[in-house]
Write an enzyme that holds these catalytic residues in place. Structure first.
Site, short mmCIF file in Angstrom:
data_model
loop_
_atom_site.label_atom_id
_atom_site.label_comp_id
_atom_site.label_asym_id
_atom_site.label_seq_id
_atom_site.Cartn_x
_atom_site.Cartn_y
_atom_site.Cartn_z
N HIS A 362 0.87 -10.44 -10.91
CA HIS A 362 0.63 -9.33 -9.97
C HIS A 362 1.11 -7.98 -10.48
O HIS A 362 1.13 -7.02 -9.70
CB HIS A 362 1.33 -9.59 -8.64
CG HIS A 362 0.76 -10.73 -7.85
ND1 HIS A 362 -0.20 -10.57 -6.88
CD2 HIS A 362 1.02 -12.05 -7.90
CE1 HIS A 362 -0.49 -11.74 -6.35
NE2 HIS A 362 0.24 -12.66 -6.96
N LYS A 553 1.97 2.75 1.93
CA LYS A 553 2.25 1.70 0.96
C LYS A 553 3.70 1.85 0.55
O LYS A 553 4.35 2.83 0.95
CB LYS A 553 1.35 1.86 -0.27
CG LYS A 553 1.35 3.30 -0.83
CD LYS A 553 0.47 3.45 -2.04
CE LYS A 553 -1.01 3.61 -1.73
NZ LYS A 553 -1.86 2.54 -2.22
N ARG A 554 4.24 0.90 -0.23
CA ARG A 554 5.61 1.09 -0.73
C ARG A 554 5.72 2.44 -1.43
O ARG A 554 4.75 2.93 -2.01
CB ARG A 554 5.98 -0.04 -1.71
CG ARG A 554 6.27 -1.36 -1.05
CD ARG A 554 7.43 -1.27 -0.08
NE ARG A 554 8.70 -1.23 -0.77
CZ ARG A 554 9.64 -2.17 -0.69
NH1 ARG A 554 9.45 -3.23 0.05
NH2 ARG A 554 10.78 -2.04 -1.33
N LYS A 559 2.94 5.01 -7.69
CA LYS A 559 1.94 5.19 -6.63
C LYS A 559 1.73 6.68 -6.33
O LYS A 559 0.79 7.07 -5.67
CB LYS A 559 2.36 4.44 -5.37
CG LYS A 559 2.42 2.91 -5.59
CD LYS A 559 2.84 2.18 -4.33
CE LYS A 559 3.11 0.70 -4.54
NZ LYS A 559 1.88 -0.13 -4.45
N THR A 661 -4.29 -3.51 -2.01
CA THR A 661 -5.07 -4.15 -0.95
C THR A 661 -5.18 -3.20 0.23
O THR A 661 -6.13 -3.29 1.02
CB THR A 661 -4.42 -5.48 -0.49
OG1 THR A 661 -3.01 -5.27 -0.38
CG2 THR A 661 -4.69 -6.58 -1.49
N LYS A 665 -8.21 -2.26 3.04
CA LYS A 665 -8.05 -2.20 4.50
C LYS A 665 -8.56 -0.86 5.04
O LYS A 665 -9.22 -0.81 6.08
CB LYS A 665 -6.58 -2.43 4.88
CG LYS A 665 -6.10 -3.83 4.52
CD LYS A 665 -4.58 -3.96 4.49
CE LYS A 665 -4.17 -5.22 3.72
NZ LYS A 665 -2.74 -5.27 3.38
C1 NBG Z 1 1.58 -6.28 -6.18
C2 NBG Z 1 0.78 -5.17 -6.85
C3 NBG Z 1 -0.40 -4.75 -6.00
C4 NBG Z 1 -1.21 -5.95 -5.60
C5 NBG Z 1 -0.31 -6.98 -4.94
C6 NBG Z 1 -1.07 -8.24 -4.58
C7 NBG Z 1 3.80 -7.10 -6.86
C8 NBG Z 1 4.62 -7.66 -7.95
N1 NBG Z 1 2.54 -6.78 -7.15
O1 NBG Z 1 -1.21 -3.85 -6.72
O2 NBG Z 1 1.60 -4.08 -7.12
O3 NBG Z 1 -2.24 -5.60 -4.73
O4 NBG Z 1 0.73 -7.35 -5.81
O5 NBG Z 1 -1.70 -8.78 -5.69
O6 NBG Z 1 4.28 -6.94 -5.76
#
Ligand code: NBG
Length: 837
Positions: A362, A553-554, A559, A661, A665
């Site tokens: 991920h 988002k975080r 980002k 994701t 949404k």
């Molecule tokens: C996160 C990514 C996102 C991705 C999500 C789900 C981690 C390690 N990775 O871009 O930063 O959408 O995983 O796949 O949290």
């Protein structure tokens, strides 16, 4: 024994009776004395009865038909509130509304009482929950394994513009959705040493003599599919002390030490680790990871054996997915269980192991690629370290045989990183121990093959594939945005909820002026609702007619929330200088948590709030631009944000966001996207059409090239007066009551390092935002694009992702669960002790 309508019936009368009975019999309350939370709990328990009926039937079916089952192993889940989702999936929203209304309650109010399980940090945990929803809705036999953290991700408050973390006591009032299974407990060994011996048959055997033993106890939450019989489960493990062990270990009478041991044991699942910069090297985190995998694998092995299946066929019945490297210890643990505890020979066990696991990566960010110091690893898991060494020895022999004399390659591929300190590389363990490895968006999977896993790709090209992420349309459209869902269903029927590709039928309606008007009205209503929530929670009033521009988002430098801020300040300074400047009214909304130990992310939150302070109060710009930071971003709050967005900010440095994701949404709720060619943005843009996507910025290749040339960010500054002005403005202290030190680290970082290429993308971003403003001035064109965007988002359903995993990774088939009638006449005598539950 049969279940009466009272516990399973779906009529208004059944639900009403059931709600009242539960309130009285389980909670000991009458309605007049009940708190809102009591009322919520009574309804939740009544609905749970209905859900459990599916759950029981589902398990019976899987056992009877000896199903091949997907086990999703994840250290994080973010399911969001369960009640509303279960009502939707059962199809009894209206009945429930009427039932509680007849008793003087309001369903929305009761639903609002639920506290969500915050057992994850962000996208990764939410993806796991979207996948659980899709697995059940697609009738795929599956179980999710995870950890039942007593304290989930912290609640976020904003005080004086800064993030404050508050402990998440989500279990304080109990959790009506979980069922504890005290009979399902597993021993978890930790520390100690190993002893080798030769058994009677002359075989080499290793015994692990642990220093400590704790136990894992199962808590099950039913995960019902949408309008199907299938109800899978999420099984979360809680750590407890093994009393017999504690008490036998030392002199009797040492009561305090026994209690102490209990506390220490329970620590393992006490709290979720926020994804801080430096979680590696934290012993407790490694304990958590091991605890998760050993409980889950022991549970699978138990079921396997209860059903009388041979162990060397384990992989034929279980497809285990490793959600990132967090559960990758499972590779070594399954080897240990099969070889040491069940006496399989190494080669058979290795074959089983590799056929069992698949691994999803991920992230490409180096700091998130887990590696554990060998010393720490060996101290906690002495036997696993031996197993890792043995896997590595055999693996590197294979590499040496194929690439004669290529020592550099051997060092790069090794499971042990020896370049300064010795570390176990968890991603390598996961890749070596899996039969399939995937990234989460096309670009990410390609970059994975070209960068961090390059040498593995050369070795096993067929192992790598891509499965682009998706989101569940149940929660993120049907549930989050009922007015839009109704508008869509009114035109094309409700088939889209299960088959999102049907949204395509909306395309012709983009040209229908009356439909466009309705579409705009739905969006405006969502914005009005959000505006009311914002006023209530932050005291800021925003204009629902303005362009709602959201980045939620975080908070992370990659980002680039700060790029967004640079644009806001550019507009602000422009308006200050020339109040006549034509700027369509915009509301900039931010939400997201920063890891408590991530200094720069927390500073970005302060910056956003400082800008909000200045901009929102300045009479020169008031009503043209507003800035709001919405506190405590979580699934529940997010469901109010996506429907209200006009513009979705997906502006990460190209190559850094694995997929995203939130981007899906937003688009599914009719927002247009401004974004870079990063993660799944690339595929979203292709799907909705490039004309419906505001693209800007460096490509991933250009970013890599800039890095290689070690370009200086100040060169960009020298050539851009507006950018210089904005940076000078921040540095001047104007946003901090004249304090020039507060934001200096942020400005200096941009000027002198800019690791995420904010400055080189600044001009392109500002210009792209001008295109956004121009388009916004034409509401008909904007609406048309919004409709077309939604119509073309079908591909981004997590149902599509799950089908791809089923076909290309798991080789698992759906299995229909037929629901017994509400009052079965058939004998359903309970036979205790016979189960593989
Ligand atoms: C996160 C990514 C996102 C991705 C999500 C789900 C981690 C390690 N990775 O871009 O930063 O959408 O995983 O796949 O949290």
């Amino acid at each position: 024994m049969t279940l009466g309508d009272l516990r399973t019936g779906l009529t208004v009368a059944d639900l009403k009776q059931s709600f009242l009975d539960t309130l009285f019999c389980t909670l000991g309350r009458v309605p007049s004395a009940a708190t809102p939370h009591d009322l919520y709990t009574a309804l939740a328990l009544a609905i749970r009865d209905r859900v459990l009926k599916h759950g029981v039937q589902t398990l019976e079916t899987y056992h009877e038909r000896d199903a091949r089952v997907v086990a999703y192993l994840s250290a994080e889940y973010l399911p969001g509130p369960h009640l509303a989702n279960n009502l939707l999936n059962l199809g009894i929203w209206e009945q429930a509304r009427q039932a509680v209304e007849e008793l003087g309650c309001n369903l929305d109010f009761l639903v609002e009482q639920e506290e969500e399980p915050g057992l994850g940090n962000g996208g990764l945990g939410r993806l796991a929950s979207c996948f659980m929803d899709s697995l059940a809705s697609l009738e795929v036999p599956a179980v999710g394994y995870g950890l039942r953290y007593e304290f989930g991700i912290f609640d976020q408050a904003i005080r004086d513009g800064a993030q404050v973390e508050i402990t998440d006591k989500w279990l304080r009032y109990g959790n009506p959705w979980e069922i504890v299974r005290p009979e399902l407990t597993y021993e978890v060994k930790l520390g100690g040493h190993t002893e080798a011996e030769t058994d009677e048959q002359g075989r080499y055997r290793v015994r692990w003599v642990p220093a400590r033993v704790v136990q894992g106890i199962a808590y099950d939450t039913p995960i019902l599919g949408y309008r199907v019989g299938t109800c899978n489960r999420l099984r979360l493990w809680k750590a407890e002390a093994v009393e017999s062990f504690d008490f036998a270990a030392f002199d009797h009478g040492d009561y305090y030490r026994a209690v102490q041991d209990k506390l220490v044991s329970e620590n393992i699942t006490k709290v979720l680790y926020p994804n801080d910069e430096a979680i590696q090297g934290k012993n407790l985190r490694l304990e958590q990871q091991f605890f998760l995998v050993t409980c889950s694998l022991q549970d699978m092995l138990r079921v396997h054996q209860v059903l009388g299946r041979p162990l060397d066929k384990f992989h034929e019945k279980w497809a285990v997915q490793l959600n990132d490297t967090h559960p990758s210890l499972a590779v070594a643990e399954l080897m240990r269980l099969l070889v040491d505890e069940h006496g399989l020979d190494w080669d058979t066990a290795w074959h089983v192991t590799r056929q069992t696991f698949a691994y999803t990566n991920h992230t490409l960010l180096p700091e998130a690629l887990e590696k554990w110091p060998v010393s720490l690893f060996g101290a906690l898991l002495p036997r696993h370290l031996e197993i890792v060494y043995e896997i590595n020895r055999r693996f590197l022999d294979e590499v040496r045989a194929r690439f004669l004399g290529d020592d550099a390659r051997v060092a790069r591929l090794s499971l042990i990183d020896e370049g300064g300190g010795r570390y176990v590389r968890m991603a390598h363990l996961a890749v070596v121990g899996s039969h399939k490895v995937n990234g989460v968006a096309r670009l990410h999977s390609e970059l994975l093959k070209e960068t961090v896993l390059r040498d593995f790709t050369a070795l096993w090209p067929e192992k790598f594939c891509n499965v682009t992420n998706g989101v569940t349309p149940r929660r993120f459209l049907a549930l989050a945005n009922p007015p839009l869902a109704r508008l869509i269903t009114g035109q094309i029927g409700d088939g889209w909820i299960k088959n999102l590709d049907q949204l395509r039928d909306l395309e012709p309606l983009a040209d229908d002026a009356a439909f466009r008007l309705e579409w705009r009205e739905v969006k405006l209503a969502a914005k009005q609702q959000l505006a009311a929530r914002i006023a209530e929670r932050t005291g800021v009033t925003v204009d629902p007619a303005s362009l709602f521009d959201l980045q939620v988002k975080r908070i992370h430098e990659y980002k680039r929330q700060h790029l967004n801020v640079l644009h806001i300040l550019t507009l602000y300074l422009r308006l200050k200088r020339d109040p006549q400047t034509e700027v369509p009214a915009r509301t900039f909304l931010f939400a997201g948590k920063a890891a408590p130990g991530y200094f720069m992310a927390k500073l970005i939150i302060r910056l956003i709030n400082a800008v909000a302070q200045i901009v929102n109060c300045d009479p020169a710009v008031r009503d043209r631009i507003k800035v709001v930071f919405c506190p405590d971003f979580n699934v529940k709050n997010a469901q109010h944000l996506y429907p209200a967005a006009d513009l979705s900010e997906q502006i990460s440095t190209a190559g850094k966001e694995a997929s995203g994701t939130g981007n899906m949404k937003f688009a599914l709720n009719g927002a247009l996207t401004i974004g870079t060619l990063d993660g799944a943005n690339v595929e979203i843009r292709e799907a909705v059409g490039p004309e419906n996507f505001f693209l800007f910025g460096l490509t991933a290749a250009q970013v890599i090239e800039r890095q290689a040339r070690s370009c200086q960010p100040c060169e960009v500054c020298e050539q851009n007066a507006a950018l210089r002005e904005v940076l000078d403005f921040i540095a001047s202290g104007a946003l901090a009551d004249g304090d020039t030190s507060l934001f200096r680290p942020l400005v200096d970082n941009l000027r002198w390092c800019d690791p995420f290429h904010v400055l080189p993308d600044y001009q392109a971003y500002v210009e792209c935002q001008e295109q956004v403003s121009a388009r916004w001035r034409d509401p008909e064109a904007w609406t048309r694009q919004s409709i077309l965007t939604v119509a073309r988002m079908g591909r981004f359903s997590s149902d599509r992702s799950i089908r791809e995993y089923c076909d290309h990774v798991w080789q698992v088939q759906p299995m229909r669960v037929a629901l017994a009638p509400a009052n079965p006449d058939a004998d359903s005598t309970v036979q205790p002790g016979s189960s593989a539950r």
